[in-house]
Design a protein around this motif. Structure first.
Motif, PDB file in Angstrom:
ATOM      1  N   LYS A 193       8.996  -7.559   1.479  1.00 58.83           N
ATOM      2  CA  LYS A 193       9.947  -7.069   0.661  1.00 58.83           C
ATOM      3  C   LYS A 193       9.667  -5.434   0.881  1.00 58.83           C
ATOM      4  O   LYS A 193       9.331  -4.917   2.271  1.00 58.83           O
ATOM      5  CB  LYS A 193       8.190  -6.727  -0.225  1.00 58.83           C
ATOM      6  CG  LYS A 193       7.769  -7.928  -1.107  1.00 58.83           C
ATOM      7  CD  LYS A 193       6.747  -7.827  -2.022  1.00 58.83           C
ATOM      8  CE  LYS A 193       6.308  -8.760  -2.839  1.00 58.83           C
ATOM      9  NZ  LYS A 193       4.941  -8.512  -3.556  1.00 58.83           N
ATOM     10  N   PRO A 194      10.248  -4.468   1.090  1.00 61.15           N
ATOM     11  CA  PRO A 194      10.162  -2.291   0.793  1.00 61.15           C
ATOM     12  C   PRO A 194       8.870  -2.282   1.093  1.00 61.15           C
ATOM     13  O   PRO A 194       8.461  -2.484  -0.163  1.00 61.15           O
ATOM     14  CB  PRO A 194      11.248  -2.694  -0.395  1.00 61.15           C
ATOM     15  CG  PRO A 194      11.371  -3.481  -1.278  1.00 61.15           C
ATOM     16  CD  PRO A 194      10.544  -4.344  -0.887  1.00 61.15           C
ATOM     17  N   PRO A 195       8.607  -1.486   2.056  1.00 58.50           N
ATOM     18  CA  PRO A 195       7.801  -0.101   1.938  1.00 58.50           C
ATOM     19  C   PRO A 195       7.715   0.261   0.971  1.00 58.50           C
ATOM     20  O   PRO A 195       8.680   1.078   0.178  1.00 58.50           O
ATOM     21  CB  PRO A 195       8.223   0.512   3.260  1.00 58.50           C
ATOM     22  CG  PRO A 195       9.437   0.610   3.389  1.00 58.50           C
ATOM     23  CD  PRO A 195      10.605  -0.816   3.058  1.00 58.50           C
ATOM     24  N   PRO A 196       6.675   0.655   0.907  1.00 57.45           N
ATOM     25  CA  PRO A 196       6.063   1.807  -0.841  1.00 57.45           C
ATOM     26  C   PRO A 196       7.492   3.309  -0.873  1.00 57.45           C
ATOM     27  O   PRO A 196       8.363   3.787   0.114  1.00 57.45           O
ATOM     28  CB  PRO A 196       5.146   2.940   0.018  1.00 57.45           C
ATOM     29  CG  PRO A 196       4.186   1.350   0.569  1.00 57.45           C
ATOM     30  CD  PRO A 196       5.597   1.249   1.917  1.00 57.45           C
ATOM     31  N   ASP A 224      -3.560  11.654  -0.239  1.00 48.25           N
ATOM     32  CA  ASP A 224      -4.448  10.778  -1.925  1.00 48.25           C
ATOM     33  C   ASP A 224      -3.838   9.469  -1.245  1.00 48.25           C
ATOM     34  O   ASP A 224      -2.682   9.467  -0.002  1.00 48.25           O
ATOM     35  CB  ASP A 224      -3.997  10.932  -2.725  1.00 48.25           C
ATOM     36  CG  ASP A 224      -4.283  12.283  -4.053  1.00 48.25           C
ATOM     37  OD1 ASP A 224      -5.118  12.578  -3.365  1.00 48.25           O
ATOM     38  OD2 ASP A 224      -3.937  12.665  -4.771  1.00 48.25           O
ATOM     39  N   GLN A 225      -4.680   8.177  -1.837  1.00 49.91           N
ATOM     40  CA  GLN A 225      -3.237   7.185  -1.082  1.00 49.91           C
ATOM     41  C   GLN A 225      -2.803   6.765  -1.955  1.00 49.91           C
ATOM     42  O   GLN A 225      -2.319   6.861  -3.360  1.00 49.91           O
ATOM     43  CB  GLN A 225      -4.918   5.368  -1.975  1.00 49.91           C
ATOM     44  CG  GLN A 225      -4.032   4.439  -2.227  1.00 49.91           C
ATOM     45  CD  GLN A 225      -4.517   4.004  -0.258  1.00 49.91           C
ATOM     46  OE1 GLN A 225      -5.182   4.249   0.699  1.00 49.91           O
ATOM     47  NE2 GLN A 225      -3.625   3.099   0.140  1.00 49.91           N
ATOM     48  N   VAL A 226      -1.364   6.062  -1.251  1.00 46.31           N
ATOM     49  CA  VAL A 226      -0.133   5.609  -1.531  1.00 46.31           C
ATOM     50  C   VAL A 226      -0.615   3.704  -2.254  1.00 46.31           C
ATOM     51  O   VAL A 226      -0.992   3.235  -1.031  1.00 46.31           O
ATOM     52  CB  VAL A 226       0.522   5.540  -0.496  1.00 46.31           C
ATOM     53  CG1 VAL A 226       2.047   4.729  -1.327  1.00 46.31           C
ATOM     54  CG2 VAL A 226       0.930   7.004  -0.067  1.00 46.31           C
ATOM     55  N   HIS A 227      -0.112   3.788  -2.755  1.00 44.00           N
ATOM     56  CA  HIS A 227      -0.036   2.181  -3.794  1.00 44.00           C
ATOM     57  C   HIS A 227       1.818   2.106  -4.158  1.00 44.00           C
ATOM     58  O   HIS A 227       2.089   2.911  -4.490  1.00 44.00           O
ATOM     59  CB  HIS A 227      -0.326   2.681  -5.352  1.00 44.00           C
ATOM     60  CG  HIS A 227      -1.947   3.000  -5.530  1.00 44.00           C
ATOM     61  ND1 HIS A 227      -3.453   2.566  -4.866  1.00 44.00           N
ATOM     62  CD2 HIS A 227      -2.624   4.860  -5.624  1.00 44.00           C
ATOM     63  CE1 HIS A 227      -4.157   2.900  -4.849  1.00 44.00           C
ATOM     64  NE2 HIS A 227      -3.481   4.478  -5.379  1.00 44.00           N
ATOM     65  N   ALA A 228       1.617   0.954  -3.343  1.00 40.19           N
ATOM     66  CA  ALA A 228       2.730  -0.324  -3.607  1.00 40.19           C
ATOM     67  C   ALA A 228       2.920  -0.387  -4.760  1.00 40.19           C
ATOM     68  O   ALA A 228       2.369  -0.755  -6.376  1.00 40.19           O
ATOM     69  CB  ALA A 228       2.806  -0.908  -2.365  1.00 40.19           C
ATOM     70  N   LEU A 229       4.723  -0.027  -5.262  1.00 40.33           N
ATOM     71  CA  LEU A 229       4.599  -0.931  -6.376  1.00 40.33           C
ATOM     72  C   LEU A 229       4.425  -2.479  -6.577  1.00 40.33           C
ATOM     73  O   LEU A 229       4.675  -2.636  -5.847  1.00 40.33           O
ATOM     74  CB  LEU A 229       6.333  -0.467  -6.848  1.00 40.33           C
ATOM     75  CG  LEU A 229       6.279   0.824  -7.125  1.00 40.33           C
ATOM     76  CD1 LEU A 229       7.944   1.471  -7.073  1.00 40.33           C
ATOM     77  CD2 LEU A 229       5.499   1.557  -8.474  1.00 40.33           C
ATOM     78  N   GLU A 230       4.906  -3.207  -7.405  1.00 39.97           N
ATOM     79  CA  GLU A 230       5.213  -4.672  -7.896  1.00 39.97           C
ATOM     80  C   GLU A 230       5.989  -5.272  -6.951  1.00 39.97           C
ATOM     81  O   GLU A 230       5.304  -6.038  -6.420  1.00 39.97           O
ATOM     82  CB  GLU A 230       5.283  -5.410  -9.600  1.00 39.97           C
ATOM     83  CG  GLU A 230       5.371  -6.197  -9.352  1.00 39.97           C
ATOM     84  CD  GLU A 230       4.728  -6.831 -10.725  1.00 39.97           C
ATOM     85  OE1 GLU A 230       5.183  -8.433 -11.314  1.00 39.97           O
ATOM     86  OE2 GLU A 230       5.345  -6.174 -11.823  1.00 39.97           O
ATOM     87  N   ASN A 231       7.403  -4.771  -6.585  1.00 35.71           N
ATOM     88  CA  ASN A 231       7.506  -5.285  -5.352  1.00 35.71           C
ATOM     89  C   ASN A 231       8.248  -4.412  -4.642  1.00 35.71           C
ATOM     90  O   ASN A 231       9.057  -4.863  -3.171  1.00 35.71           O
ATOM     91  CB  ASN A 231      10.186  -5.046  -6.257  1.00 35.71           C
ATOM     92  CG  ASN A 231      10.087  -3.251  -6.303  1.00 35.71           C
ATOM     93  OD1 ASN A 231       9.116  -2.654  -6.643  1.00 35.71           O
ATOM     94  ND2 ASN A 231      11.289  -3.003  -6.426  1.00 35.71           N
ATOM     95  N   GLU A 232       6.972  -3.615  -3.638  1.00 35.08           N
ATOM     96  CA  GLU A 232       6.905  -2.632  -2.308  1.00 35.08           C
ATOM     97  C   GLU A 232       5.989  -4.003  -2.004  1.00 35.08           C
ATOM     98  O   GLU A 232       4.923  -4.272  -1.940  1.00 35.08           O
ATOM     99  CB  GLU A 232       6.692  -1.663  -2.738  1.00 35.08           C
ATOM    100  CG  GLU A 232       7.860  -1.063  -4.130  1.00 35.08           C
ATOM    101  CD  GLU A 232       7.723   0.505  -4.038  1.00 35.08           C
ATOM    102  OE1 GLU A 232       8.944   1.231  -3.984  1.00 35.08           O
ATOM    103  OE2 GLU A 232       6.372   1.167  -3.932  1.00 35.08           O
ATOM    104  N   SER A 233       5.596  -3.785  -0.445  1.00 35.64           N
ATOM    105  CA  SER A 233       4.802  -4.712   0.039  1.00 35.64           C
ATOM    106  C   SER A 233       3.800  -3.657   0.026  1.00 35.64           C
ATOM    107  O   SER A 233       3.518  -2.642   0.728  1.00 35.64           O
ATOM    108  CB  SER A 233       5.336  -4.780   2.258  1.00 35.64           C
ATOM    109  OG  SER A 233       5.763  -3.592   2.055  1.00 35.64           O
TER     110      SER A 233
END
Length: 1033
Positions: A908-911, A932-941
């Motif tokens: 999956k693509p990075p954030p 702040d913490q970076v949250h990945a999207l559903e289609n991201e790793s």
């Protein structure tokens, strides 16, 4: 009658003047046309209408003429007027046929329309009911007469044989004349016996009548013998033909045998394609008749017994067509009117003039008509009216209209008063125009101030009333009044004359001598009247200089009273005449400066080779432009197809002076093609070279010992197809071939073999030889050498080199092919290598093909490795996508078989989100970062950590620290500034970097900050930061 219509005109004029309409002369908008009117026998209730309409104000009044006599419409008569249209009821073919004209009149005068004819078309019945039989012998010719009844209008004729609808068909033996209607039979046959009826048709009324039948009876007293043609149908000696019309000539002959009809022009001219010759019916038709069709035509009838002919002349005629017609004109009393009227016609037209519909009397001396031109001198008010030029010949008549107005007015300056101010320069000339409107022309006088102006050799009133003053002085300034008077009144207009100082250019005319590349100033300074504005304009060789559009060479550098210009970096093309023109409202002056530009010489001309030997060339040339500096020397350069550009050469004499126009070039190579060029040098520099001479070749050496001495370089080979031995070399330059007939001797043998095989290559430009033989084993060592030869003999061989014959393609596919996704955009492919080489082939590398799930293998991308590598990294792929791969080995012979296909799916693509809300503070040689913490999207790793990159400036290579937390403590000296960026990473690769954070160099021990765009510190922290800053200060 005349008194009545003149009274009507007067009433219409009074009515118009009482209203508000604009006065307009009569002008036809619709004119009558000729009419051919069909009537049937006994019919008398038909009505004819001739149209006539004219515009004008007052509205026109209409009258009509028939055959030059006025028609008087009365109540109850057959003539009536509706507007301008003439209605004729109960048409009478005896009284109403003729030429009609419409006359339209108003207060400006009368105009006459074109002529319109009225003809009546009719066809009566045949009078007789029976006709006597016509008796003829077989073989004799006969004419059956039609004798049409009384008629008017064009007729056509046909004949009925025995009974309707059996019509006589025209051919070479039978002919119906459309002129007389008669039927001609050239040679009677028994089948012609019977009754013949003439049918007459009127083309206008469309009615037809039949004549009584004429019996044709065959005599029994014998058969007619053969006789020569007798022409019974012929055309007149002279046939006038109108321009653009269609003419038909008839010609038919009786005879036995049946005659043939042919046509020709007596002048020998050929018939155009438009001419239609109907040999079957004896008719020659010429459509759209023109001048070139006129001439003498001959009809020839002939058979085996003889020949006869008739001739006739077709003469061309054309009704008048206007070429030059008069226009409406307004003249003053006592002026002269000249109206031209020209028309083309055949024969030439005659001319006459009408005034208000009546013939103009040229008996007065002041009225003259000469070849269509009307001249009226000493015009008066009685000459006002509508005039018409009539051009006519026997084939037609044409009218054209024009209005003459004669005006009588008192002097008037309202539209052309004197200029309020006229400017003149001191010692110059001035013209003050006086152009009042008045008729007739009166007397003009001048005043200066309140006194009458006295004329002198310096002050004079011209014939047109304008005032000219020469050699103007300050004393001439003042108020001038022009006074105009005639018998109808007096008027005046005044204007002031202001005298200004003359403009003088104070810079002297000069001659400048400059060198290419210098910058010069061309002066243009003036003294002038301070109340006048100056305009400076510069010309170069009489062409206007547009500043800013000549490559920025020209620049204005003068002030308000200076027109100086600078020429920067002057070039040879800038040599010439420069003119400064200075203009004010009262005068203009100019000054010219000649500029000579000296520069390097121009290219010599006509460089040619006059003689060639084995090692020398004799040259001659002509001098080019010296550009105003004498040529002191010449130099010669040469080039060959193998030299690197132009090279200097040695000459005799060694030094070529400025007067030297020939030389001999020495130390050339034999049998080489050369080009030469010449360069000239003067005291300023060396100029452009001449055009190259034509190519010329040195001669070959004449003694026998000159064979090639230089062997090919870089002898090598290998590769090629199956069973081939490929040998390559670098060709020997032409100048080293030592003469014609140059070629190569290629020698080769298997390694260790005693004898050599040889082959001759005759092309001196060849660089490759291929020996093909099925006995050549693959990838076998061969010794090769390449020698040279020419017409004088063989030269040496190159050193022996070992090469290999063509190898075979790889026979096996790589094994254990594996693919592993490294990130969202990268895949690593590994494999087990093949054996590097054997006695038949080598492995030079591997070729990897890869393609996406939605693509075909034919469109696959290719990566080639070199050497014995066992892995490759594929980059720039799309995340979360499936790819297919295959692998095969290759060498110089080609590629081997393909491995099995493997597939892999990228991670999956990075954030796609960058870290935000980055906070920092420094304390005791430490930099502390939080974000702040970076949250990945559903289609991201998912994020697995962060990379913190820092450097002391934007341009140095950053250091990188990895962490799995959202904070980091860096041990860094705080007396340095830093640039920091943070990016997340995951199994799919690195994500988006944050914006750059700049941490400034701090003098104290504590500092706090936030990245731009972050929601900054709480108020308490902000207050602490302010207090810390104050403590530091």
């Amino acid at each position: 009658m005349e008194l009545l219509w003149k009274l009507a005109l007067l009433l219409s004029l009074v009515e118009c003047l009482a209203g508000s309409g604009v006065l307009l002369r009569p002008m036809f908008t619709k004119q009558p046309g000729s009419v051919v009117f069909p009537i049937q026998p006994g019919e008398n209730r038909r009505e004819v209408v001739f149209s006539c309409e004219a515009q004008g104000h007052p509205p026109p009044f209409y009258r009509w003429k028939l055959n030059d006599s006025f028609i008087l419409p009365r109540p109850g008569s057959r003539y009536s007027l509706m507007g301008g249209n003439l209605h004729i009821s109960h048409l009478n073919k005896d009284e109403d046929v003729g030429i009609y004209q419409c006359l339209a009149s108003n207060s400006f005068g009368t105009i006459v329309s074109r002529e319109a004819s009225l003809h009546v078309a009719y066809l009566e019945n045949f009078k007789t009911q029976r006709r006597n039989p016509v008796r003829v012998r077989e073989g004799q010719g006969v004419v059956l007469l039609c004798g049409p009844p009384p008629h008017s209008g064009e007729l056509t004729f046909t004949w009925i044989f025995n009974e309707y609808p059996s019509f006589v068909v025209q051919d070479t033996r039978r002919f119906v004349s459309q002129k007389t209607g008669n039927l001609f039979i050239a040679k009677v046959e028994p089948s012609d016996v019977g009754n013949y009826t003439c049918v007459v048709t009127n083309t206008v009324t469309k009615s037809s009548v039949q004549g009584p039948p004429t019996p044709l009876v065959l005599r029994v007293d014998g058969v007619m013998g053969e006789y020569e043609p007798k022409i019974e149908v012929q055309f007149p000696e002279v046939v006038p033909v109108a321009k653009s019309s269609t003419v038909k000539l008839e010609c038919f002959a009786l005879g036995n045998p049946v005659p043939t009809i042919s046509w020709r022009r007596v002048d020998g001219a050929s018939f155009g394609r438009k001419v239609d010759i109907n040999k079957a019916s004896g008719v020659l038709e010429i459509p759209y008749f023109q001048q070139e069709d006129a001439g003498i035509y001959e009809c020839v009838a002939e058979n085996s017994r003889g020949r006869n002919s008739v001739k006739g002349k077709l003469s061309f005629y054309a009704a008048p067509h206007l070429m030059d017609k008069p226009q409406d004109v307004q003249k003053t009393i006592d002026d002269t009117l000249v109206w031209e009227c020209k028309a083309s016609a055949k024969p030439k037209p005659s001319y006459r003039w009408l005034k208000n519909g009546e013939a103009l009397d040229p008996m007065e001396d002041r009225v003259q008509v000469n070849n269509g031109a009307l001249t009226i001198s000493s015009l008066n008010l009685a000459d006002i009216g509508m005039y018409q030029c009539v051009a006519e010949n026997k084939h037609g008549r044409i009218f054209t209209n024009a209005e003459l107005r004669v005006i009588a007015i008192a002097p008037d300056f309202s539209q052309n008063s004197l200029k309020a101010q006229t400017l003149a320069r001191q010692a110059g000339d001035v013209l003050i125009e006086c152009k009042p409107r008045m008729s007739p022309r009166g007397v003009i006088s001048w005043r200066k101030g309140k006194e009458a102006l006295r004329e002198s050799h310096r002050v004079m009133v011209l014939d047109n009333g304008s005032l000219r003053i020469s050699n103007v002085s300050k004393m001439d300034a003042g108020l001038y009044t022009c006074v105009a008077r005639n018998q109808f009144g007096v008027a005046s207009s005044a204007g002031s004359l202001l005298v200004k100082e003359a403009t003088i250019i104070t810079s002297p005319a000069g001659h400048l001598d400059v060198t290419v590349g210098e910058s010069i100033v061309l002066p243009c300074q003036v003294s002038h009247d301070p109340t006048l504005d100056l305009k400076f304009t510069w010309f170069f060789n009489e062409q206007l200089i547009h500043f800013g559009s000549h490559g920025a060479y020209f620049e204005k550098v003068g002030g308000r009273s200076d027109g100086d210009i600078m020429i920067r970096n002057i070039q040879l093309r800038h040599a010439g005449k420069y003119t400064c023109a200075v203009q004010t409202k009262v005068d203009s002056v100019s000054i010219a400066t000649d500029v000579v530009v000296r520069g390097p010489p121009g290219p010599p001309v006509d460089c040619r080779v006059t003689e060639m030997t084995e090692t020398t060339a004799s040259l001659s040339w002509g001098p080019g432009m010296d550009n105003h500096s004498p040529v002191v020397s010449y130099a010669i350069q040469a080039r060959t197809p193998f030299s690197l550009g132009w090279q200097a050469v040695t000459t005799v004499p060694e030094l070529l002076g400025g007067k030297q126009l020939s030389a001999t070039v020495i130390d050339l190579s034999p049998w080489v093609e050369y080009e030469f060029r010449v360069l000239a040098t003067n005291g300023i520099g060396t100029g452009e070279p001449s055009k190259p001479s034509k190519k010329a070749r040195t001669k070959e050496m004449r003694f026998d010992l000159i064979v090639p001495r230089v062997t090919p370089a870089r002898v090598n080979g290998g590769g090629g197809g199956r069973s081939e031995l490929v040998i390559t070399w670098e060709p020997v330059p032409e100048e080293l071939q030592s003469g014609p007939g140059f070629g190569y001797v290629v020698a080769f043998r298997p390694l260790g073999a005693p004898g050599w095989m040889q082959a001759a290559v005759t092309s001196p430009d060849a660089s490759r030889y291929v020996f093909k033989n099925e006995s050549i084993p693959p990838f076998s060592p061969y010794q090769v050498k390449v020698g040279v030869y020419n017409n004088k003999g063989e030269g040496p061989f190159s050193p022996v080199t070992t090469i290999y014959s063509a190898e075979e393609e790889p026979s096996r596919a790589p094994g254990r092919v594996r693919a592993r996704s490294v990130s969202a955009s990268e895949v690593e492919v590994t494999w087990k290598p093949l054996a590097w080489s054997n006695n038949r082939r080598r492995i030079l590398g591997y070729e990897l093909q890869y393609w996406g799930e939605k693509e075909k293998q034919e469109a696959a991308s290719v990566i080639r490795t070199v050497g014995n590598k066992t892995s490759v990294l594929i980059r720039d792929l799309e995340g979360s996508s499936t790819y297919y791969m295959s692998l095969r080995a290759y060498n110089s012979a080609g590629v081997g078989p393909q491995s099995g296909i493997v597939n892999v799916t990228t991670k999956k693509p990075p954030p796609s989100q960058a870290p935000v809300k980055i906070m920092w503070n420094t304390s005791n040689s430490k930099v502390i970062l939080r974000w702040d913490q970076v949250h990945a999207l559903e289609n991201e790793s998912e994020v697995t950590g962060y990379k913190v990159m820092y450097s002391q400036d934007k341009h140095s290579r950053p250091s990188v620290v990895e962490t799995k937390n959202t904070s980091l403590e860096l041990s860094l000296p705080v007396n340095q500034g830093y640039v920091i960026q943070i990016k997340p990473f995951s199994e799919g690769g690195e994500g988006i970097s944050s914006r750059q954070i700049t941490i400034p160099k701090m003098a104290g021990s504590i500092a706090i900050g936030a990245a731009p765009g972050s929601s900054a510190l709480p108020l308490a922290n902000l207050a602490a930061l302010i207090l810390t800053a104050r403590t530091i200060l």
